[in-house]
Design a protein around this motif. Sequence first.
Motif, PDB file in Angstrom:
ATOM      1  N   GLY A   1     122.570  69.219  88.563  1.00 25.90           N
ATOM      2  CA  GLY A   1     121.569  70.252  88.284  1.00 25.90           C
ATOM      3  C   GLY A   1     121.383  71.189  89.465  1.00 25.90           C
TER       4      GLY A   1
ATOM      5  N   TYR B   1     119.111  73.897  84.641  1.00 31.70           N
ATOM      6  CA  TYR B   1     118.868  74.439  83.302  1.00 31.70           C
ATOM      7  C   TYR B   1     117.744  75.460  83.387  1.00 31.70           C
ATOM      8  CZ  TYR B   1     117.416  74.729  78.445  1.00 31.70           C
ATOM      9  OH  TYR B   1     117.073  75.182  77.204  1.00 31.70           O
TER      10      TYR B   1
ATOM     11  N   CYS C   1     115.894  62.218  88.280  1.00 33.41           N
ATOM     12  CA  CYS C   1     116.406  63.569  88.556  1.00 33.41           C
ATOM     13  C   CYS C   1     115.407  64.340  89.426  1.00 33.41           C
ATOM     14  CB  CYS C   1     116.635  64.325  87.246  1.00 33.41           C
ATOM     15  SG  CYS C   1     117.244  65.997  87.567  1.00 33.41           S
TER      16      CYS C   1
ATOM     17  N   CYS D   1     113.071  71.675  81.042  1.00 32.51           N
ATOM     18  CA  CYS D   1     114.065  70.590  80.976  1.00 32.51           C
ATOM     19  C   CYS D   1     114.092  69.956  79.587  1.00 32.51           C
ATOM     20  CB  CYS D   1     113.715  69.531  82.017  1.00 32.51           C
ATOM     21  SG  CYS D   1     114.668  68.012  81.847  1.00 32.51           S
ATOM     22  N   HIS D   2     115.310  69.777  79.065  1.00 32.26           N
ATOM     23  CA  HIS D   2     115.477  69.195  77.727  1.00 32.26           C
ATOM     24  C   HIS D   2     115.415  67.674  77.757  1.00 32.26           C
ATOM     25  CE1 HIS D   2     119.380  68.658  79.537  1.00 32.26           C
ATOM     26  NE2 HIS D   2     119.455  69.981  79.697  1.00 32.26           N
ATOM     27  N   SER D   3     115.390  67.066  78.943  1.00 33.72           N
ATOM     28  CA  SER D   3     115.415  65.592  79.042  1.00 33.72           C
ATOM     29  C   SER D   3     114.462  65.126  80.137  1.00 33.72           C
ATOM     30  CB  SER D   3     116.841  65.105  79.367  1.00 33.72           C
ATOM     31  OG  SER D   3     117.787  65.675  78.507  1.00 33.72           O
TER      32      SER D   3
ATOM     33  N   LEU E   1     114.160  61.861  82.104  1.00 40.27           N
ATOM     34  CA  LEU E   1     115.073  61.498  83.203  1.00 40.27           C
ATOM     35  C   LEU E   1     114.486  61.812  84.584  1.00 40.27           C
ATOM     36  CD1 LEU E   1     118.500  62.605  81.684  1.00 40.27           C
ATOM     37  CD2 LEU E   1     117.663  60.281  82.040  1.00 40.27           C
ATOM     38  N   TRP E   2     113.285  62.385  84.618  1.00 40.33           N
ATOM     39  CA  TRP E   2     112.637  62.619  85.901  1.00 40.33           C
ATOM     40  C   TRP E   2     112.125  61.301  86.488  1.00 40.33           C
ATOM     41  CZ3 TRP E   2     109.121  67.618  85.556  1.00 40.33           C
ATOM     42  CH2 TRP E   2     109.896  68.678  85.050  1.00 40.33           C
TER      43      TRP E   2
ATOM     44  N   CYS F   1     115.643  67.544  90.176  1.00 40.50           N
ATOM     45  CA  CYS F   1     115.768  69.001  89.997  1.00 40.50           C
ATOM     46  C   CYS F   1     114.541  69.632  89.335  1.00 40.50           C
ATOM     47  CB  CYS F   1     117.032  69.311  89.197  1.00 40.50           C
ATOM     48  SG  CYS F   1     118.529  68.750  90.031  1.00 40.50           S
ATOM     49  N   HIS F   2     113.931  68.895  88.394  1.00 41.68           N
ATOM     50  CA  HIS F   2     112.700  69.342  87.726  1.00 41.68           C
ATOM     51  C   HIS F   2     112.800  70.778  87.224  1.00 41.68           C
ATOM     52  CE1 HIS F   2     110.124  65.984  89.786  1.00 41.68           C
ATOM     53  NE2 HIS F   2     111.237  65.542  89.241  1.00 41.68           N
ATOM     54  N   CYS F   3     113.853  71.060  86.488  1.00 44.38           N
ATOM     55  CA  CYS F   3     114.030  72.400  85.920  1.00 44.38           C
ATOM     56  C   CYS F   3     112.891  72.683  84.933  1.00 44.38           C
ATOM     57  CB  CYS F   3     115.343  72.485  85.143  1.00 44.38           C
ATOM     58  SG  CYS F   3     116.787  71.899  86.026  1.00 44.38           S
TER      59      CYS F   3
HETATM   60  S1  SF4 Z   1     117.685  69.866  82.895  1.00 44.82           S
HETATM   61 FE1  SF4 Z   1     118.950  68.233  83.785  1.00 44.82          FE
HETATM   62  S2  SF4 Z   1     119.039  68.751  85.986  1.00 44.82           S
HETATM   63 FE2  SF4 Z   1     117.313  69.898  85.130  1.00 44.82          FE
HETATM   64  S3  SF4 Z   1     115.504  68.589  85.413  1.00 44.82           S
HETATM   65 FE3  SF4 Z   1     116.320  68.156  83.384  1.00 44.82          FE
HETATM   66  S4  SF4 Z   1     117.646  66.394  83.653  1.00 44.82           S
HETATM   67 FE4  SF4 Z   1     117.319  67.307  85.680  1.00 44.82          FE
END
Ligand code: SF4
Length: 140
Positions: free
Chosen positions: A82, A103, A10, A17-19, A22-23, A12-14
């Motif tokens: 995202g 997010y 991913c 981030c709750h996950s 996934l980066w 987006c690197h919000c």
């Molecule tokens: S919240 Fe979702 S879109 Fe944002 S960094 Fe995490 S995985 Fe990526």
Amino acid sequence: MTLSINISNCPCHCPGCHSSYLWQDIGEPLTPMVLEQFIQKYEDEITCICFMGGDAESKAVNDLAVYLHREHPQYKVGWYSGRTHVPTSICKSNFDYIKVGPYIKHLGCLKDMTTNQRLYKRVSGDEFSDITSRFWRKKD
Ligand code: SF4
């Protein structure tokens, strides 16, 4: 029931981030063959398949949506991006549901009335309707 498939790498690197796992670029490439394996396993339970992420390769997500609608028209197809806007590499009409928006922790997730995220349902062709409020938690 929806089969949700997390896509890694991913971009987006919000913040918050709750996950964040996934980066990383982990897991196996998501190909039509891999989709077929998921479908074989869950076909009696699901009505919708949703791609969670994939913003690094949105064109590939678009192609998988085309594949699903062609080979398995009985399923709805969703995409959770995202990004703030749907990229031009995506043809919106290939999806039944599209969620956009990074997010932002203090605004909350799709279930919160304060959220910046929006979930759209395809009405017809390229036309979508905002159904975000259906997901908001009811206040006591
Ligand atoms: S919240 Fe979702 S879109 Fe944002 S960094 Fe995490 S995985 Fe990526």
